[in-house]
Write a protein that holds these residues in place. Structure first.
Motif, PDB file in Angstrom:
ATOM      1  N   ARG A  69     -14.083 116.333  94.121  1.00  0.00           N
ATOM      2  CA  ARG A  69     -13.341 115.405  94.985  1.00  0.00           C
ATOM      3  C   ARG A  69     -12.915 116.136  96.257  1.00  0.00           C
ATOM      4  O   ARG A  69     -11.736 116.453  96.455  1.00  0.00           O
ATOM      5  CB  ARG A  69     -12.125 114.844  94.237  1.00  0.00           C
ATOM      6  N   PRO A  70     -13.870 116.442  97.130  1.00  0.00           N
ATOM      7  CA  PRO A  70     -13.568 117.236  98.324  1.00  0.00           C
ATOM      8  C   PRO A  70     -12.556 116.588  99.253  1.00  0.00           C
ATOM      9  O   PRO A  70     -11.833 117.281  99.969  1.00  0.00           O
ATOM     10  CB  PRO A  70     -14.940 117.393  99.000  1.00  0.00           C
ATOM     11  N   ARG A  71     -12.485 115.264  99.263  1.00  0.00           N
ATOM     12  CA  ARG A  71     -11.512 114.600 100.124  1.00  0.00           C
ATOM     13  C   ARG A  71     -10.088 114.939  99.679  1.00  0.00           C
ATOM     14  O   ARG A  71      -9.197 115.169 100.506  1.00  0.00           O
ATOM     15  CB  ARG A  71     -11.726 113.085 100.109  1.00  0.00           C
ATOM     16  N   VAL A  72      -9.887 114.991  98.372  1.00  0.00           N
ATOM     17  CA  VAL A  72      -8.579 115.385  97.836  1.00  0.00           C
ATOM     18  C   VAL A  72      -8.246 116.801  98.276  1.00  0.00           C
ATOM     19  O   VAL A  72      -7.117 117.112  98.667  1.00  0.00           O
ATOM     20  CB  VAL A  72      -8.573 115.287  96.292  1.00  0.00           C
ATOM     21  N   LEU A  73      -9.249 117.682  98.214  1.00  0.00           N
ATOM     22  CA  LEU A  73      -9.064 119.068  98.630  1.00  0.00           C
ATOM     23  C   LEU A  73      -8.570 119.142 100.066  1.00  0.00           C
ATOM     24  O   LEU A  73      -7.583 119.817 100.372  1.00  0.00           O
ATOM     25  CB  LEU A  73     -10.393 119.813  98.490  1.00  0.00           C
ATOM     26  N   LYS A  74      -9.244 118.426 100.959  1.00  0.00           N
ATOM     27  CA  LYS A  74      -8.897 118.510 102.373  1.00  0.00           C
ATOM     28  C   LYS A  74      -7.551 117.870 102.676  1.00  0.00           C
ATOM     29  O   LYS A  74      -6.869 118.256 103.630  1.00  0.00           O
ATOM     30  CB  LYS A  74     -10.011 117.874 103.207  1.00  0.00           C
ATOM     31  N   GLU A  75      -7.154 116.886 101.884  1.00  0.00           N
ATOM     32  CA  GLU A  75      -5.863 116.243 102.102  1.00  0.00           C
ATOM     33  C   GLU A  75      -4.706 117.143 101.673  1.00  0.00           C
ATOM     34  O   GLU A  75      -3.609 117.043 102.200  1.00  0.00           O
ATOM     35  CB  GLU A  75      -5.791 114.933 101.325  1.00  0.00           C
ATOM     36  N   ARG A  76      -4.953 118.018 100.726  1.00  0.00           N
ATOM     37  CA  ARG A  76      -3.863 118.806 100.139  1.00  0.00           C
ATOM     38  C   ARG A  76      -3.799 120.235 100.630  1.00  0.00           C
ATOM     39  O   ARG A  76      -2.872 120.962 100.288  1.00  0.00           O
ATOM     40  CB  ARG A  76      -3.985 118.791  98.608  1.00  0.00           C
ATOM     41  N   ILE A  77      -4.793 120.660 101.416  1.00  0.00           N
ATOM     42  CA  ILE A  77      -4.834 122.041 101.888  1.00  0.00           C
ATOM     43  C   ILE A  77      -4.751 122.098 103.406  1.00  0.00           C
ATOM     44  O   ILE A  77      -5.411 121.339 104.111  1.00  0.00           O
ATOM     45  CB  ILE A  77      -6.127 122.739 101.406  1.00  0.00           C
ATOM     46  N   GLY A  78      -3.936 123.014 103.895  1.00  0.00           N
ATOM     47  CA  GLY A  78      -3.925 123.379 105.304  1.00  0.00           C
ATOM     48  C   GLY A  78      -4.489 124.781 105.427  1.00  0.00           C
ATOM     49  O   GLY A  78      -4.177 125.655 104.616  1.00  0.00           O
ATOM     50  N   TYR A  79      -5.329 125.015 106.435  1.00  0.00           N
ATOM     51  CA  TYR A  79      -6.051 126.286 106.541  1.00  0.00           C
ATOM     52  C   TYR A  79      -5.834 126.915 107.910  1.00  0.00           C
ATOM     53  O   TYR A  79      -6.066 126.289 108.937  1.00  0.00           O
ATOM     54  CB  TYR A  79      -7.538 126.033 106.293  1.00  0.00           C
ATOM     55  N   VAL A  80      -5.399 128.173 107.895  1.00  0.00           N
ATOM     56  CA  VAL A  80      -5.254 128.962 109.118  1.00  0.00           C
ATOM     57  C   VAL A  80      -6.236 130.126 109.017  1.00  0.00           C
ATOM     58  O   VAL A  80      -5.971 131.110 108.312  1.00  0.00           O
ATOM     59  CB  VAL A  80      -3.824 129.495 109.295  1.00  0.00           C
ATOM     60  N   PRO A  81      -7.407 130.041 109.681  1.00  0.00           N
ATOM     61  CA  PRO A  81      -8.394 131.126 109.589  1.00  0.00           C
ATOM     62  C   PRO A  81      -7.962 132.352 110.379  1.00  0.00           C
ATOM     63  O   PRO A  81      -7.016 132.303 111.174  1.00  0.00           O
ATOM     64  CB  PRO A  81      -9.658 130.497 110.181  1.00  0.00           C
ATOM     65  N   ASP A  82      -8.668 133.480 110.148  1.00  0.00           N
ATOM     66  CA  ASP A  82      -8.305 134.708 110.859  1.00  0.00           C
ATOM     67  C   ASP A  82      -8.616 134.605 112.347  1.00  0.00           C
ATOM     68  O   ASP A  82      -7.853 135.073 113.180  1.00  0.00           O
ATOM     69  CB  ASP A  82      -9.011 135.924 110.240  1.00  0.00           C
ATOM     70  N   HIS A  83      -9.743 133.996 112.682  1.00  0.00           N
ATOM     71  CA  HIS A  83     -10.071 133.730 114.087  1.00  0.00           C
ATOM     72  C   HIS A  83     -10.522 132.282 114.173  1.00  0.00           C
ATOM     73  O   HIS A  83     -11.378 131.846 113.412  1.00  0.00           O
ATOM     74  CB  HIS A  83     -11.203 134.648 114.576  1.00  0.00           C
ATOM     75  N   THR A 161      -1.707 137.561 110.681  1.00  0.00           N
ATOM     76  CA  THR A 161      -0.982 138.406 111.630  1.00  0.00           C
ATOM     77  C   THR A 161      -1.859 139.498 112.224  1.00  0.00           C
ATOM     78  O   THR A 161      -1.346 140.394 112.891  1.00  0.00           O
ATOM     79  CB  THR A 161       0.237 139.061 110.944  1.00  0.00           C
ATOM     80  N   ILE A 162      -3.168 139.410 112.018  1.00  0.00           N
ATOM     81  CA  ILE A 162      -4.054 140.433 112.559  1.00  0.00           C
ATOM     82  C   ILE A 162      -4.004 140.420 114.084  1.00  0.00           C
ATOM     83  O   ILE A 162      -4.043 139.380 114.729  1.00  0.00           O
ATOM     84  CB  ILE A 162      -5.499 140.211 112.056  1.00  0.00           C
ATOM     85  N   GLY A 163      -3.844 141.591 114.670  1.00  0.00           N
ATOM     86  CA  GLY A 163      -3.819 141.707 116.125  1.00  0.00           C
ATOM     87  C   GLY A 163      -2.493 141.384 116.776  1.00  0.00           C
ATOM     88  O   GLY A 163      -2.381 141.433 117.999  1.00  0.00           O
ATOM     89  N   LEU A 164      -1.471 141.057 115.980  1.00  0.00           N
ATOM     90  CA  LEU A 164      -0.168 140.728 116.560  1.00  0.00           C
ATOM     91  C   LEU A 164       0.688 141.982 116.692  1.00  0.00           C
ATOM     92  O   LEU A 164       0.594 142.907 115.880  1.00  0.00           O
ATOM     93  CB  LEU A 164       0.569 139.711 115.684  1.00  0.00           C
ATOM     94  N   ASP A 165       1.538 142.025 117.719  1.00  0.00           N
ATOM     95  CA  ASP A 165       2.444 143.152 117.866  1.00  0.00           C
ATOM     96  C   ASP A 165       3.543 143.062 116.812  1.00  0.00           C
ATOM     97  O   ASP A 165       3.753 141.997 116.204  1.00  0.00           O
ATOM     98  CB  ASP A 165       3.047 143.180 119.278  1.00  0.00           C
ATOM     99  N   PRO A 166       4.260 144.153 116.549  1.00  0.00           N
ATOM    100  CA  PRO A 166       5.239 144.161 115.451  1.00  0.00           C
ATOM    101  C   PRO A 166       6.293 143.067 115.533  1.00  0.00           C
ATOM    102  O   PRO A 166       6.640 142.448 114.520  1.00  0.00           O
ATOM    103  CB  PRO A 166       5.877 145.553 115.562  1.00  0.00           C
ATOM    104  N   ARG A 167       6.827 142.792 116.735  1.00  0.00           N
ATOM    105  CA  ARG A 167       7.861 141.759 116.859  1.00  0.00           C
ATOM    106  C   ARG A 167       7.291 140.370 116.537  1.00  0.00           C
ATOM    107  O   ARG A 167       7.896 139.588 115.810  1.00  0.00           O
ATOM    108  CB  ARG A 167       8.471 141.774 118.263  1.00  0.00           C
ATOM    109  N   THR A 168       6.116 140.072 117.101  1.00  0.00           N
ATOM    110  CA  THR A 168       5.490 138.770 116.847  1.00  0.00           C
ATOM    111  C   THR A 168       5.136 138.623 115.382  1.00  0.00           C
ATOM    112  O   THR A 168       5.261 137.538 114.804  1.00  0.00           O
ATOM    113  CB  THR A 168       4.238 138.608 117.725  1.00  0.00           C
ATOM    114  N   ARG A 169       4.673 139.721 114.760  1.00  0.00           N
ATOM    115  CA  ARG A 169       4.340 139.692 113.335  1.00  0.00           C
ATOM    116  C   ARG A 169       5.569 139.382 112.497  1.00  0.00           C
ATOM    117  O   ARG A 169       5.509 138.607 111.548  1.00  0.00           O
ATOM    118  CB  ARG A 169       3.734 141.027 112.913  1.00  0.00           C
ATOM    119  N   LEU A 170       6.711 139.974 112.862  1.00  0.00           N
ATOM    120  CA  LEU A 170       7.960 139.719 112.142  1.00  0.00           C
ATOM    121  C   LEU A 170       8.382 138.267 112.294  1.00  0.00           C
ATOM    122  O   LEU A 170       8.782 137.621 111.313  1.00  0.00           O
ATOM    123  CB  LEU A 170       9.058 140.652 112.664  1.00  0.00           C
TER     124      LEU A 170
END
Length: 321
Positions: A69-83, A161-170
Motif C-alpha cells: 500500500r505505497p499510498r499509505v506509506l507516502k501519506e504517513r512518512i515525511g522525508y528529508v534527504p541528505d541533498h 546536518t551534513i555541511g552545517l556549521d556548529p551553531r546551525t547544527r545545534l
C-alpha cells in the motif's frame, strides 16, 4: 510499533546491500540509524520511503503493509534527504505552497499551514526571499518544513546536518527535539555520533546489510560503560594486583604503564565495586579506580571492527597473559 521491518533483502547484481535486515521503531522514538559507509543505510531509507523496491521482506507502518500500500506509506512518512533539489526561481512561500498543492491543500488552508511550518523552523521572515538566496542551513530547514507539510507520523532524515556549521547544527538539532516532544516519530541517519548520543532515545547500528546492535539509549549507554576499561592506579603491591586481575573471569585484557593498570573489565557497576573490594582485601594499596569515560563512537568502532582482541601487559612490550 510505528515501523516494523522483517527480513529485508536487496541485491545489486552479486552485491547484497541488505541481507535479512530486521528493524523496529517504536511510536514516539527519536531513532538514530548509523553504520559504516556501504552498510545499507541509504538503501534501507529508500525502501522505507517508497523510492526503491526491495527484493523481499516486509515493511509495516502502524501495522499496515507499506510495500503493498505505497499510498499509505507516502501519506504517513515525511522525508528529508541528505541533498535535495530545490526550485531556486521560487520564493520560500511559493515553494511551500507548491508542495502543499501536491498534497491537495490550496488557498487559505495551504497558506496557513505553510506559514505555521515556516515559523516552526525559523524561516517566517524569509517567506518572500528566493530559495536560491538561502544559506545551506536555511535550505535544510526549508526541506524540513516541506517534509512536514502533510503532517506525517514518521519523519525520516538522511544526514540532515551534513555541511552545517556548529551553531546551525545545534539549532537544527533543537528543532528536531521539539518535533519529537510534540509527538513525531523520527529516524535520523547520521555519521555525527556525538550528536545522536545526545539527541536520540533509540539507536540501531547496521553493518553489511544486517542490524548488529539496537536498543534504547539507556541500554546502549550500559553497553558503552562496560566496553570501556577500568583504570586502576596501584600505590603498592603491583605483582599481587596483576595476579588477581589475570585470574579474574571478567578481565579480558590488561595493559600496564608505571603504576597504572588498564583492565578490559566486562562487568557492571556492582561488579566493579566487588573488584575494588577484592583488590583491597588482597592487601593491594589502590590509589585510583575508575571506568574510562565511554562514547557511542567507541561502541561503534568496537562492534564494526573485526580485528581480534589483544591482551597487553605493557605499552612497550606486548605479550599474552
Amino acid at each position: 510499533m510505528m515501523l516494523k521491518i522483517r527480513d529485508l533483502q536487496k541485491t545489486y547484481g552479486s552485491y547484497h546491500a541488505l541481507n535479512g535486515l530486521d528493524m523496529d521503531i517504536r511510536e514516539g522514538a527519536l531513532y538514530g540509524f548509523v553504520g559504516p559507509n556501504g552498510a545499507g543505510k541509504t538503501t534501507t531509507i529508500k525502501i522505507m520511503t517508497g523510492l526503491l523496491n526491495a527484493d523481499s521482506g516486509t515493511v509495516e507502518i502502524d501495522g499496515l503493509d507499506a510495500m503493498k500500500r505505497p499510498r499509505v506509506l507516502k501519506e504517513r512518512i515525511g522525508y528529508v534527504p541528505d541533498h535535495f533539489g530545490v526550485y531556486d526561481n521560487l520564493t520560500v512561500s511559493e515553494y511551500m505552497e507548491f508542495f502543499a498543492a501536491c498534497y491537495g491543500m490550496e488557498g487559505l488552508t495551504a497558506r496557513r499551514r505553510c506559514r505555521t511550518l515556516l515559523e516552526q523552523v525559523g524561516l517566517d521572515e524569509k517567506q518572500d526571499a528566493f530559495v536560491e538566496s538561502l544559506s545551506r542551513g536555511m535550505k535544510q530547514r526549508l526541506g524540513l518544513a516541506r517534509a512536514l507539510i502533510h503532517d506525517p507520523s514518521l519523519l525520516i532524515m538522511d544526514e540532515p546536518t551534513i555541511g552545517l556549521d556548529p551553531r546551525t547544527r545545534l539549532e537544527f538539532r533543537e528543532t528536531v527535539r521539539e518535533l519529537n516532544e510534540q509527538g513525531k516519530t523520527i529516524l535520523i541517519s547520521s555519521h555525527l555520533l556525538a550528536d545522536l548520543s545526545e539527541l536520540c532515545s533509540d539507536i540501531g547500528i547496521i553493518e553489511s546489510g544486517k542490524m548488529i546492535l539496537t536498543g534504547s539509549m539507556d541500554e546502549i549507554q550500559d553497553r558503552i560503560h562496560t566496553s570501556k576499561p577500568v583504570i586502576i592506579t596501584v600505590q603498592e603491591n603491583m605483582p599481587a594486583a596483576l595476579k588477581l586481575l589475570k585470574e579474574h573471569p571478567l578481565v579480558r585484557t590488561i595493559t600496564v604503564k608505571d603504576r597504572e593498570i588498564m583492565a578490559g573489565f566486562q562487568g557492571d557497576a556492582r561488579q566493579e565495586g566487588e573488584l575494588l573490594r577484592q583488590l583491597i582485601e588482597a592487601g593491594i594499596l589502590v590509589r585510583g579506580f575508575m571506568r574510562e569515560p565511554g562514547s557511542l563512537e567507541a561502541v561503534f568502532m568496537q562492534i564494526t571492527s573485526h580485528e581480534d582482541e589483544r591482551v597487553v601487559l605493557s605499552y612497550e612490550d606486548e605479550s599474552g597473559l
